[in-house]
Write a protein that holds these residues in place. Sequence first.
Motif: not given
Length: 174
Positions: A70-91
Motif C-alpha cells: 500500500g505505498k502512498g495509500t491514504n488511511f487518514a481517519g480510518a477505523d482500522l481497529h483490530g486489522a491485520i497488516f502482518t508482512q505488509g508494505a505501506f511506505p
Amino acid sequence: MPIRRFMALLASLWLLVAALPAMALDTSAGVGLQDRALFQDTVDYTLTNQSGKDFSGQKLANTSFAGAVGKGTNFAGADLHGAIFTQGAFPEADFSGADLSDVLLDRTDMSHTNLRDALLVGVIAAGASFNGADVTGADFSDALIDRADQRQLCAKASGTNSRTGADTRASLGC
C-alpha cells in the motif's frame, strides 16, 4: 474386477459432483456469535496491491491487509481497529488520525508513514520498520515494539494525542 468397478463408480460420482452448481460452504454452525460478529462486513485485502488507494475515514475494523502493498495509500481517519497488516508494505502511507488500536503490524514496512495523532494502543509491531515515520501526537500505549524501533521513534517523538491525551514520548516509554 472389483477394483475396476470401484474406479468406474468413483469416476461416475466425480462427474455427478462436477455437474452440480458451486455452493458456498456454510460454516456458521461451528462458529460462535462473537466470532462471526468480528468478521461480518469486512473485506479481505490479503496479498493485494492497494498502492495509492483512498481508504480515508472508512470503517475497516478487523480487515486483513496481510502481505498487502500500500505505498502512498491514504488511511487518514480510518477505523482500522483490530486489522491485520502482518508482512505488509505501506511506505509513505497516510495513517494520520487513524485508529490502529490492537492492530498486527509485525514485520510490516511502515517507513516514511504519517502517523500523526494516530491511535496505536496495544499494537503488535515486532519486526516492523518505522524508519522516517512521523509520530507526532501518536499514542503507542501498551504497544509491542522492538527496542531499536522504540529508540528511533523516541528520537523524533513529540506531541500529545488529541483523543486520549497521551504524551507520545511517554506512551513509547522514552
